[in-house]
Design a protein around this motif. Structure first.
Motif, PDB file in Angstrom:
ATOM      1  N   PHE A   1     -11.712 -14.547 -21.452  1.00 44.22           N
ATOM      2  CA  PHE A   1     -12.433 -15.489 -22.306  1.00 44.22           C
ATOM      3  C   PHE A   1     -11.553 -15.953 -23.472  1.00 44.22           C
ATOM      4  O   PHE A   1     -11.126 -15.157 -24.311  1.00 44.22           O
ATOM      5  N   ASP A   2     -11.272 -17.265 -23.510  1.00 44.02           N
ATOM      6  CA  ASP A   2     -10.497 -17.927 -24.556  1.00 44.02           C
ATOM      7  C   ASP A   2      -9.023 -17.533 -24.615  1.00 44.02           C
ATOM      8  O   ASP A   2      -8.279 -18.071 -25.433  1.00 44.02           O
ATOM      9  N   ILE A   3      -8.563 -16.606 -23.777  1.00 46.68           N
ATOM     10  CA  ILE A   3      -7.172 -16.154 -23.893  1.00 46.68           C
ATOM     11  C   ILE A   3      -6.403 -16.235 -22.573  1.00 46.68           C
ATOM     12  O   ILE A   3      -5.261 -15.806 -22.509  1.00 46.68           O
ATOM     13  N   LEU A   4      -7.016 -16.801 -21.538  1.00 44.96           N
ATOM     14  CA  LEU A   4      -6.347 -16.927 -20.246  1.00 44.96           C
ATOM     15  C   LEU A   4      -6.633 -18.311 -19.692  1.00 44.96           C
ATOM     16  O   LEU A   4      -7.765 -18.798 -19.773  1.00 44.96           O
TER      17      LEU A   4
ATOM     18  N   ASN B   1      -6.834 -23.946 -22.583  1.00 50.65           N
ATOM     19  CA  ASN B   1      -6.651 -25.173 -21.792  1.00 50.65           C
ATOM     20  C   ASN B   1      -5.347 -25.881 -22.136  1.00 50.65           C
ATOM     21  O   ASN B   1      -4.597 -26.274 -21.242  1.00 50.65           O
ATOM     22  N   VAL B   2      -5.064 -26.062 -23.426  1.00 54.85           N
ATOM     23  CA  VAL B   2      -3.866 -26.823 -23.786  1.00 54.85           C
ATOM     24  C   VAL B   2      -2.587 -26.110 -23.369  1.00 54.85           C
ATOM     25  O   VAL B   2      -1.605 -26.769 -22.972  1.00 54.85           O
ATOM     26  N   ALA B   3      -2.557 -24.778 -23.417  1.00 55.85           N
ATOM     27  CA  ALA B   3      -1.329 -24.057 -23.075  1.00 55.85           C
ATOM     28  C   ALA B   3      -0.948 -24.205 -21.604  1.00 55.85           C
ATOM     29  O   ALA B   3       0.176 -24.606 -21.291  1.00 55.85           O
ATOM     30  N   PRO B   4      -1.850 -23.903 -20.656  1.00 55.78           N
ATOM     31  CA  PRO B   4      -1.468 -24.108 -19.250  1.00 55.78           C
ATOM     32  C   PRO B   4      -1.265 -25.575 -18.910  1.00 55.78           C
ATOM     33  O   PRO B   4      -0.407 -25.923 -18.102  1.00 55.78           O
TER      34      PRO B   4
ATOM     35  N   ALA C   1      -5.252 -30.922 -14.996  1.00 53.40           N
ATOM     36  CA  ALA C   1      -6.484 -30.196 -15.285  1.00 53.40           C
ATOM     37  C   ALA C   1      -6.184 -28.709 -15.382  1.00 53.40           C
ATOM     38  O   ALA C   1      -5.140 -28.227 -14.913  1.00 53.40           O
ATOM     39  N   SER C   2      -7.095 -27.979 -15.981  1.00 53.97           N
ATOM     40  CA  SER C   2      -6.875 -26.544 -16.147  1.00 53.97           C
ATOM     41  C   SER C   2      -8.182 -25.770 -16.054  1.00 53.97           C
ATOM     42  O   SER C   2      -9.263 -26.312 -16.262  1.00 53.97           O
ATOM     43  N   ILE C   3      -8.037 -24.496 -15.702  1.00 52.28           N
ATOM     44  CA  ILE C   3      -9.161 -23.555 -15.686  1.00 52.28           C
ATOM     45  C   ILE C   3      -9.045 -22.672 -16.918  1.00 52.28           C
ATOM     46  O   ILE C   3      -8.102 -21.891 -17.047  1.00 52.28           O
ATOM     47  N   GLY C   4      -9.982 -22.823 -17.851  1.00 50.79           N
ATOM     48  CA  GLY C   4     -10.010 -21.940 -19.001  1.00 50.79           C
ATOM     49  C   GLY C   4     -10.731 -20.650 -18.655  1.00 50.79           C
ATOM     50  O   GLY C   4     -11.635 -20.617 -17.825  1.00 50.79           O
ATOM     51  N   ASN C   5     -10.312 -19.564 -19.285  1.00 49.35           N
ATOM     52  CA  ASN C   5     -10.896 -18.224 -19.114  1.00 49.35           C
ATOM     53  C   ASN C   5     -10.453 -17.540 -17.822  1.00 49.35           C
ATOM     54  O   ASN C   5     -10.197 -16.346 -17.803  1.00 49.35           O
TER      55      ASN C   5
ATOM     56  N   THR D   1      -1.262 -18.890 -18.168  1.00 42.96           N
ATOM     57  CA  THR D   1      -0.801 -18.501 -19.495  1.00 42.96           C
ATOM     58  C   THR D   1      -1.769 -17.518 -20.141  1.00 42.96           C
ATOM     59  O   THR D   1      -2.982 -17.642 -20.012  1.00 42.96           O
ATOM     60  N   LEU D   2      -1.203 -16.551 -20.850  1.00 41.46           N
ATOM     61  CA  LEU D   2      -1.968 -15.581 -21.627  1.00 41.46           C
ATOM     62  C   LEU D   2      -1.692 -15.851 -23.096  1.00 41.46           C
ATOM     63  O   LEU D   2      -0.531 -15.927 -23.512  1.00 41.46           O
TER      64      LEU D   2
END
Length: 325
Positions: free
Chosen positions: A22-25, A151-154, A13-17, A161-162
């Protein structure tokens, strides 16, 4: 290209934002108790493609397997193989759906990452990590309406991830604090990414734009310098939270309790309804988790975990014993 033994891929699972980006972390989660907070996909050789779905939240998925995102990932992956003039045999796949849909925990990203990573490993890794990320982002974008990698990157790479999206570089890994606990709580309700985006204003003020940029810049700098207090101070959301919290019953009460009981930060995970609290003390984390479980969970589907950030991201294992799918 030779086929591999059966492969099982787990994607967390991941935490977006992460509130301020917003949308990049984004950040990947790993519960302290060892529970699997993420989806698993098993890939085995077969005469024709098939998909089986199991797991706690399997009954929440579309009734038609053709509409399942893992099936879409398989067909998309095959198209990309064909574009490379690679001929690959069909597979049977098993999705163990551990994450709830519309939870703000990167549920669709987890299924996508596990499917793509498992397929790539099974077929002998024809795609590199950057190519995989692009494919994952494109498929995720088909669901949410826009391509974003928070989400997909981390989920794929682990840690925090940035998003860079400059030339061929999609993302970069950020240093994190190993002594931070991330308390995550899913209310049991469902909030679609599309609906959560519709509630946002089409434009933001100049002052909020400046604050957003300043916070993100200072946060990244603080992570690299190891300045925990400064990093935590930047973790507020001026873009989405003021609007999205109206979709989350009990949000303000839970944030107030967390911040008065040792939390360094409190925010919405992705589009919600999952919320998260950050603290550097395990006793405070346990206290916050208990409060959220009692006051924020709205249904039997809800849950709460004390986590660290998952440094590994998606993990694949292979072996003959997996061939019983």
């Amino acid at each position: 290209m030779s086929q591999r033994m059966p492969v099982k891929a787990y994607a967390p699972a991941s935490i977006g934002n992460v509130s301020l980006g917003f949308d990049i972390l984004g950040a990947a989660l790993k519960p302290l108790d060892g529970s699997l907070l993420g989806d698993e996909v098993t890939v085995c050789a077969a005469d024709e493609f098939s998909l089986q779905v199991t797991g706690r939240f399997a009954d929440k998925l579309p009734g038609s397997l053709a509409d399942n995102i893992v099936a879409k990932a398989y067909h998309y992956f095959q198209q990309q193989l064909a574009a490379k003039e690679i001929v690959a045999g069909p597979v049977k796949m098993l999705l163990n759906k551990n994450l709830p849909i519309g939870s703000g925990l990167g549920s669709s990203a987890s299924s996508i990452v596990a499917a793509f990573d498992g397929l790539n490993q099974f077929y002998g890794s024809p795609f590199n990590r950057n190519q995989m990320l692009v494919m994952m982002g494109e498929l995720e974008g088909q669901i949410s309406g826009s391509i974003h990698y928070d989400n997909v990157a981390p989920c794929y790479l682990g840690g925090m991830t940035l998003m860079v999206e400059q030339g061929e570089q999609i993302t970069t890994q950020l240093p994190v604090f190993d002594d931070w606990y991330w308390v995550s709580c899913y209310s049991g309700l469902s909030v679609s990414t599309a609906a959560a985006r519709q509630i946002l204003p089409k434009q933001i003020s100049l002052s909020d734009s400046i604050k957003f940029g300043r916070q993100l810049g200072v946060f990244v700098d603080a992570l690299h310098r190891g300045d925990r207090a400064m990093a935590a101070a930047m973790m507020t959301d001026v873009i989405a939270e003021p609007h999205r919290k109206s979709l989350l019953p009990g949000f303000d009460q839970c944030r107030e309790f967390a911040m008065q009981n040792g939390a360094l930060a409190f925010g919405i995970s992705g589009s919600g309804p999952t919320v998260f609290a950050v603290t550097d003390d395990l006793a405070h984390a346990e206290q916050i988790q208990q409060f959220l479980a009692s006051h924020y969970v709205q249904s039997a589907d809800g849950f709460s975990h004390i986590c660290k950030l998952d440094p590994d991201g998606s993990i694949c294992s292979e072996g003959k014993e997996l061939g019983t799918v």
